[in-house]
Scaffold this motif. Structure first.
Motif, PDB file in Angstrom:
ATOM      1  N   HIS A   1       0.832  -1.191   0.000  1.00 43.74           N
ATOM      2  CA  HIS A   1       0.000   0.000   0.000  1.00 43.74           C
ATOM      3  C   HIS A   1       0.864   1.238   0.000  1.00 43.74           C
ATOM      4  O   HIS A   1       0.985   1.938   0.980  1.00 43.74           O
ATOM      5  CB  HIS A   1      -0.919   0.002   1.219  1.00 43.74           C
ATOM      6  CG  HIS A   1      -1.529  -1.339   1.448  1.00 43.74           C
ATOM      7  ND1 HIS A   1      -2.186  -2.008   0.458  1.00 43.74           N
ATOM      8  CD2 HIS A   1      -1.551  -2.143   2.537  1.00 43.74           C
ATOM      9  CE1 HIS A   1      -2.616  -3.168   0.943  1.00 43.74           C
ATOM     10  NE2 HIS A   1      -2.235  -3.260   2.190  1.00 43.74           N
TER      11      HIS A   1
ATOM     12  N   THR B   1       1.877   0.456  -6.648  1.00 43.83           N
ATOM     13  CA  THR B   1       1.061   1.403  -5.894  1.00 43.83           C
ATOM     14  C   THR B   1      -0.186   1.794  -6.644  1.00 43.83           C
ATOM     15  O   THR B   1      -0.325   1.582  -7.830  1.00 43.83           O
ATOM     16  CB  THR B   1       1.854   2.681  -5.610  1.00 43.83           C
ATOM     17  OG1 THR B   1       2.179   3.279  -6.863  1.00 43.83           O
ATOM     18  CG2 THR B   1       3.113   2.391  -4.850  1.00 43.83           C
ATOM     19  N   HIS B   2      -1.084   2.404  -5.927  1.00 41.84           N
ATOM     20  CA  HIS B   2      -2.203   3.103  -6.538  1.00 41.84           C
ATOM     21  C   HIS B   2      -2.629   4.208  -5.601  1.00 41.84           C
ATOM     22  O   HIS B   2      -2.238   4.258  -4.439  1.00 41.84           O
ATOM     23  CB  HIS B   2      -3.369   2.162  -6.850  1.00 41.84           C
ATOM     24  CG  HIS B   2      -3.970   1.508  -5.651  1.00 41.84           C
ATOM     25  ND1 HIS B   2      -4.270   0.175  -5.622  1.00 41.84           N
ATOM     26  CD2 HIS B   2      -4.309   1.987  -4.420  1.00 41.84           C
ATOM     27  CE1 HIS B   2      -4.788  -0.140  -4.449  1.00 41.84           C
ATOM     28  NE2 HIS B   2      -4.826   0.951  -3.699  1.00 41.84           N
TER      29      HIS B   2
ATOM     30  N   SER C   1      -6.166   6.630  -4.543  1.00 46.41           N
ATOM     31  CA  SER C   1      -7.586   6.896  -4.712  1.00 46.41           C
ATOM     32  C   SER C   1      -7.766   8.340  -5.138  1.00 46.41           C
ATOM     33  O   SER C   1      -7.268   9.246  -4.484  1.00 46.41           O
ATOM     34  CB  SER C   1      -8.321   6.647  -3.395  1.00 46.41           C
ATOM     35  OG  SER C   1      -9.693   6.926  -3.535  1.00 46.41           O
TER      36      SER C   1
ATOM     37  N   TYR D   1     -10.185   1.948 -13.683  1.00 52.21           N
ATOM     38  CA  TYR D   1     -10.006   3.232 -12.990  1.00 52.21           C
ATOM     39  C   TYR D   1     -11.354   3.886 -12.721  1.00 52.21           C
ATOM     40  O   TYR D   1     -11.602   4.429 -11.645  1.00 52.21           O
ATOM     41  CB  TYR D   1      -9.108   4.116 -13.851  1.00 52.21           C
ATOM     42  CG  TYR D   1      -8.943   5.547 -13.388  1.00 52.21           C
ATOM     43  CD1 TYR D   1      -8.899   5.882 -12.042  1.00 52.21           C
ATOM     44  CD2 TYR D   1      -8.800   6.570 -14.320  1.00 52.21           C
ATOM     45  CE1 TYR D   1      -8.727   7.195 -11.632  1.00 52.21           C
ATOM     46  CE2 TYR D   1      -8.625   7.886 -13.926  1.00 52.21           C
ATOM     47  CZ  TYR D   1      -8.588   8.190 -12.580  1.00 52.21           C
ATOM     48  OH  TYR D   1      -8.422   9.485 -12.189  1.00 52.21           O
TER      49      TYR D   1
ATOM     50  N   SER E   1     -13.123   1.609  -9.870  1.00 53.61           N
ATOM     51  CA  SER E   1     -12.489   1.536  -8.546  1.00 53.61           C
ATOM     52  C   SER E   1     -11.938   2.866  -8.074  1.00 53.61           C
ATOM     53  O   SER E   1     -11.664   3.043  -6.895  1.00 53.61           O
ATOM     54  CB  SER E   1     -11.335   0.530  -8.589  1.00 53.61           C
ATOM     55  OG  SER E   1     -10.285   1.005  -9.416  1.00 53.61           O
ATOM     56  N   GLN E   2     -11.771   3.817  -9.000  1.00 54.52           N
ATOM     57  CA  GLN E   2     -11.162   5.109  -8.708  1.00 54.52           C
ATOM     58  C   GLN E   2      -9.741   4.950  -8.182  1.00 54.52           C
ATOM     59  O   GLN E   2      -9.218   5.813  -7.494  1.00 54.52           O
ATOM     60  CB  GLN E   2     -12.015   5.920  -7.732  1.00 54.52           C
ATOM     61  CG  GLN E   2     -13.409   6.219  -8.261  1.00 54.52           C
ATOM     62  CD  GLN E   2     -14.241   7.042  -7.298  1.00 54.52           C
ATOM     63  OE1 GLN E   2     -13.722   7.717  -6.433  1.00 54.52           O
ATOM     64  NE2 GLN E   2     -15.560   6.978  -7.462  1.00 54.52           N
ATOM     65  N   GLN E   3      -9.091   3.831  -8.516  1.00 53.52           N
ATOM     66  CA  GLN E   3      -7.707   3.591  -8.130  1.00 53.52           C
ATOM     67  C   GLN E   3      -6.822   3.885  -9.330  1.00 53.52           C
ATOM     68  O   GLN E   3      -6.837   3.181 -10.327  1.00 53.52           O
ATOM     69  CB  GLN E   3      -7.523   2.143  -7.671  1.00 53.52           C
ATOM     70  CG  GLN E   3      -8.484   1.705  -6.579  1.00 53.52           C
ATOM     71  CD  GLN E   3      -8.445   2.620  -5.377  1.00 53.52           C
ATOM     72  OE1 GLN E   3      -7.382   2.971  -4.892  1.00 53.52           O
ATOM     73  NE2 GLN E   3      -9.610   3.033  -4.906  1.00 53.52           N
TER      74      GLN E   3
ATOM     75  N   THR F   1      -3.371   4.170 -11.341  1.00 56.61           N
ATOM     76  CA  THR F   1      -2.010   3.653 -11.436  1.00 56.61           C
ATOM     77  C   THR F   1      -1.470   4.003 -12.810  1.00 56.61           C
ATOM     78  O   THR F   1      -2.194   4.498 -13.675  1.00 56.61           O
ATOM     79  CB  THR F   1      -1.968   2.122 -11.263  1.00 56.61           C
ATOM     80  OG1 THR F   1      -2.521   1.496 -12.441  1.00 56.61           O
ATOM     81  CG2 THR F   1      -2.756   1.678 -10.035  1.00 56.61           C
TER      82      THR F   1
ATOM     83  N   ALA G   1      -8.929  -1.907  -1.955  1.00 55.17           N
ATOM     84  CA  ALA G   1      -9.929  -0.959  -2.425  1.00 55.17           C
ATOM     85  C   ALA G   1      -9.991   0.214  -1.480  1.00 55.17           C
ATOM     86  O   ALA G   1     -10.388   0.069  -0.333  1.00 55.17           O
ATOM     87  CB  ALA G   1     -11.292  -1.632  -2.512  1.00 55.17           C
ATOM     88  N   LEU G   2      -9.591   1.389  -1.977  1.00 60.78           N
ATOM     89  CA  LEU G   2      -9.623   2.582  -1.151  1.00 60.78           C
ATOM     90  C   LEU G   2     -10.856   3.398  -1.476  1.00 60.78           C
ATOM     91  O   LEU G   2     -11.311   3.425  -2.611  1.00 60.78           O
ATOM     92  CB  LEU G   2      -8.376   3.442  -1.404  1.00 60.78           C
ATOM     93  CG  LEU G   2      -7.039   2.780  -1.089  1.00 60.78           C
ATOM     94  CD1 LEU G   2      -5.905   3.730  -1.397  1.00 60.78           C
ATOM     95  CD2 LEU G   2      -6.994   2.383   0.369  1.00 60.78           C
TER      96      LEU G   2
ATOM     97  N   GLY H   1     -13.216   6.507  -2.508  1.00 56.63           N
ATOM     98  CA  GLY H   1     -13.003   7.630  -3.412  1.00 56.63           C
ATOM     99  C   GLY H   1     -14.299   8.329  -3.704  1.00 56.63           C
ATOM    100  O   GLY H   1     -15.371   7.924  -3.281  1.00 56.63           O
TER     101      GLY H   1
END
Length: 843
Positions: free
Chosen positions: A7, A656-657, A659, A673, A676-678, A680, A819-820, A822
């Motif tokens: 993370h 990494t990613h 949010s 993207y 998940s709004q992640q 990278t 999953a963060l 966002g």
């Protein structure tokens, strides 16, 4: 902090961009925490003082203090301590410390507004830190005041990545106010705090906001190995009826170094004191319908800030295999703790877990624990400790403030040095006089040169006031940044003939683009922000981001920033002029000659090199976030350069990613993207895959005039590829030019880029290698008769030329699957930002 594992934290140095940090799993050889190498400074004092076993050296004799105007004040009738004295600054001043080892340092600033002839509670000031040899720095505190109704010290704590050299901490008074400080601590944090992928271009900057001993008593710095203070959790507990304090354990702890699915064993009391792991908060009852989480702690935080959260656990209620519960933040599932699959299960063994949260414009972050559906026991949810650190992501300060340094405490001065300084000073005065006279002559000449035309009325008023010197959207000033790139509004008016519409070469979401010629004769593209955006400030973040990114990177395949203007409420960016316009122009515009297949391959390779540099090069890691054919520009020799960095995000990218709000252009956006709004670097890879199909098929990413199943080029192209029909939608003007082997390799590269799962996509380095391989296949293709050059049989097996494929120089990046939370916002840009630019100096 010891280990973030998968993370990593993504933090922008520049305006657009924010940095990602991954802490290494370096563990202690012994259970005891070794005393760190340290600087402790007693400010405003002539005598040393002791605090919690630390000896604070008087700054009047330490040689750390650099100031022109300061004052020392002292409390009366008080026992010696760092809080008995203070150093007051009426002008910006700094302390400097010699750093011998690269690493993560803990910096504490002590403030106590004690009663004296000066009302310290009225002080208003900023604190800046410059921890790197590149002189990049950060604003640690902005408009800070030390008012405290409890009459107890305020201690601000930071973790910073620092390079060997001189580390400086600036105190900058605001307006007519002053700054002060009572004591300063700077020491190398234990090995477990050292970042794994530390880069001097992207310093680590974290600010401690909360440190809580859950279920236990307050812990004073005297009882912490590195002098941390731990609060009780009762004031943060949302529902006291849902939890009960555990009985303090008298058992010895099993300090162990291990890793299990993101959990890390605490190797020593440097992670947290013994007393933190001896107590815990336990769940009392099962969750009710109106209270889905049994134990919740609520913390007030800065809106829009991101935080690193560390939660501490210890198996004082049993081995990890005997309990299982879930960890949540603001109602969002974060992690399952314990259970039979927990690979390390040992009684009285402390461990912790790190994750990153965004407050999503809320001023509160809730951390909750509750029962898992996989358990039937009652008192199975617990927490021993919690730490929360705000990630400082403001734009980096490129240069320290100019200061006249009067070093305190350095009394031994050699006579030879004095004589040399006098002689050198006289020489310098002569040089300055000549320079001033020359400068006055130059300025006079320039005024004459620019006085032949009438200035245009300024938008938003006639002030020359700079928007950037007011501070950025995150509150960090830009008045120290890139001053050498500033171009006056008057010169840009002259360069564009007062922004003559005849010189208009492009229109975009940010504003219009004009061709211009600077006073030195250089042709440039001038992008002027729209007037309505200048009133609302909507374009300011992109404007700042573009400056911050492009002013610190240079690459042959990235458009260069020549300068910017922020006078008169203007937002103007000046780029090198790209003679041939955008890639899209040459794919769709019937008035321009069609690009050959070889040219298209070279353009794709050039763009891939630029993106690969952004992701992994000297810039330290930048995600473009808006890769598309209109943002790939061509110079007079059709050399490709990636442009438009207004949506970029910065920071080390591997594994990494981050949010973030979804930004980009429809048709190019990574589906993963969006969901998940992640973000990278693999999101850029997906967008580039769409560009590859554009290059091959010469059609837009989205064409609403086509049948529904053909509107989206990525979906349509992959469907055709799956059916073996991709060659049927290839641009007819290049069909007879493409070698079948080159076509197959190129189409497979596009297919890999467009995989739904980001983990299945290649890195930009792998894409670059594949495209160079496709180009090599095209170059080494055997001569064929015209009827044999068709790609009709491209899907069949081919005998490849004898070209060896070497292993890729880039390594595969494993994207973290956490999953963060966002925002639900989808911010897109469907218009071109600018089109025609030209290279000035090859870079």
């Amino acid at each position: 902090m010891e280990s973030l594992h998968n993370h990593k934290i993504h933090i922008p140095l520049f305006s657009p961009f924010f940095f990602l940090l991954h802490f290494s799993s370096l563990h202690f050889l012994s259970l005891a925490c070794e005393p760190p190498h340290k600087y402790f400074v007693n400010c405003g004092s002539k005598a040393d003082a002791n605090l919690s076993g630390r000896v604070f050296t008087a700054d009047s004799s330490s040689g750390f203090l650099c100031t022109e105007k300061s004052r020392a004040i002292e409390r009366t009738n008080q026992s010696p301590s760092p809080y008995q004295t203070a150093r007051i600054f009426s002008q910006q001043s700094y302390y400097q410390f010699g750093i011998n080892e690269t690493g993560t340092y803990l910096v504490r600033l002590h403030f106590l507004a004690f009663s004296s002839e000066v009302n310290l509670s009225t002080a208003l000031f900023d604190v800046l830190a410059f921890p790197n040899v590149s002189n990049s720095g950060f604003k640690l505190l902005s408009n800070f005041t030390a008012k405290n109704s409890s009459n107890s010290p305020l201690i601000e704590e930071f973790f910073l990545g620092i390079d060997p050299g001189t580390f400086k901490i600036y105190f900058v008074p605001q307006a007519s106010s002053f700054a002060f400080v009572n004591a300063i601590e700077v020491f190398l944090a234990p090995a477990s705090f050292k970042p794994e992928n530390y880069s001097s271009s992207f310093p680590l900057v974290l600010r401690t906001t909360y440190r809580v001993n859950v279920g236990g008593q307050k812990i004073e710095p005297d009882n912490d190995a590195i002098w941390r203070k731990w609060d009780t959790d009762s004031i943060y507990l949302s529902n006291s009826n849902a939890a009960v304090d555990s009985q303090p354990s008298s058992q010895s702890l099993n300090w162990q170094s291990f890793e299990s699915d993101g959990f890390v064993g605490a190797a020593s009391d440097c992670i947290a004191p013994y007393s933190v792991y001896q107590t815990a908060k336990l769940m009392t009852t099962r969750a009710e319908g109106s209270n889905p989480f049994n134990i919740t702690w609520s913390f007030n935080v800065s809106a829009d800030a991101r935080h690193l959260v560390r939660v501490h656990f210890c198996g004082i209620i049993g081995p990890a295999g005997n309990f299982v519960f879930n960890l949540y933040s603001n109602g969002i599932f974060i992690k399952t703790v314990g259970g039979p699959d927990f690979s390390f299960s040992r009684l009285y063994s402390p461990f912790y877990y790190d994750f990153v949260l965004s407050s999503n414009r809320s001023e509160f972050i809730n951390i909750s624990i509750g029962p898992s559906i996989h358990t039937t026991t009652t008192n199975n949810s617990f927490l021993n400790g919690l730490e929360m650190l705000e990630i400082i992501e403001g734009p980096a300060l490129s240069n320290p403030p100019a200061s006249v340094c009067n070093m305190k405490g350095r009394k031994k001065i050699k006579m030879g040095l004095v004589v040399g300084s006098v002689i050198g000073g006289l020489s310098l005065i002569c040089i300055l006089i000549v320079g001033i006279l020359f400068g006055l002559k130059y300025r006079t000449a320039k005024r004459v040169e620019t006085s032949e035309w009438s200035p245009m009325p300024a938008v938003g008023g006639g002030s020359n006031h700079s928007r950037l010197t007011d501070g950025t959207i995150t509150g960090s000033p830009m008045n120290y940044l890139n001053l050498g790139l500033k171009i006056s509004f008057a010169e840009l008016q002259q360069a564009t003939n007062n922004f003559d519409t005849k010189l208009l070469i492009g229109e975009g979401g940010f504003g219009n683009v004009y061709r211009g010629t600077l006073l030195n004769g250089r042709n440039v593209a001038v992008k002027r922000g729209k007037r309505d955006e200048q009133g609302s400030g909507q374009g300011l973040p992109e404007f700042q981001t573009e400056i911050m990114v492009l002013s610190q990177i240079r690459h042959r395949h990235l458009v260069s920033l020549i300068g910017y203007c922020d006078e008169r409420s203007e937002m103007i960016l000046v780029y090198e002029f790209m003679e041939k316009g955008s890639l899209r122009d040459h794919l769709y515009d019937s008035n321009l000659p069609r690009l050959s297949w070889k040219q298209r391959l070279e353009i794709c390779i050039g763009a891939a090199r630029g993106l690969h540099y952004l992701h992994t090069g000297a810039a330290g890691g930048i995600i473009h976030r808006d890769v598309k054919s209109t943002n790939i520009l061509l110079d007079e020799n059709h050399v490709a350069k990636v442009a438009d960095f207004g949506l970029s995000r910065s920071g080390p990218l591997d594994e990494t990613h981050v949010s973030t709000n979804v930004k980009g252009t429809f048709g190019y956006l990574d589906p993963e993207y969006i969901m998940s709004q992640q973000l990278t670097e693999k999101s850029d890879v997906y967008s580039f895959g769409v560009v590859l199909l554009e290059v091959l098929c010469a059609r837009p990413a989205i064409d609403t005039m086509l049948p529904r199943d053909e509107m989206n080029l990525a979906e349509w192209g992959m469907l055709c590829k799956k059916k073996g029909l991709l060659e049927q939608i290839v641009d007819s003007s290049i069909k007879n030019q493409i070698d079948p082997s080159s076509f197959r390799n190129f189409s497979e590269t596009a297919e890999k880029c467009l995989q739904e799962d980001a983990n299945d996509r290649p890195t930009m380095g792998d894409v670059l290698w594949d495209l160079e391989y496709a180009f090599q296949l095209q170059q080494t293709a055997k001569h064929r008769e015209p009827h044999e050059d068709s790609t009709a049989n491209a899907s069949s097996a081919f005998v490849l030329p004898n070209v060896q494929r070497f292993p890729s120089v880039s390594s595969t990046i494993n994207i973290d699957d956490l999953a963060l939370p966002g925002d639900d916002e989808l911010d897109t840009t469907e218009v071109e930002v600018f089109s025609l630019l030209r290279v000035g100096d090859a870079r």
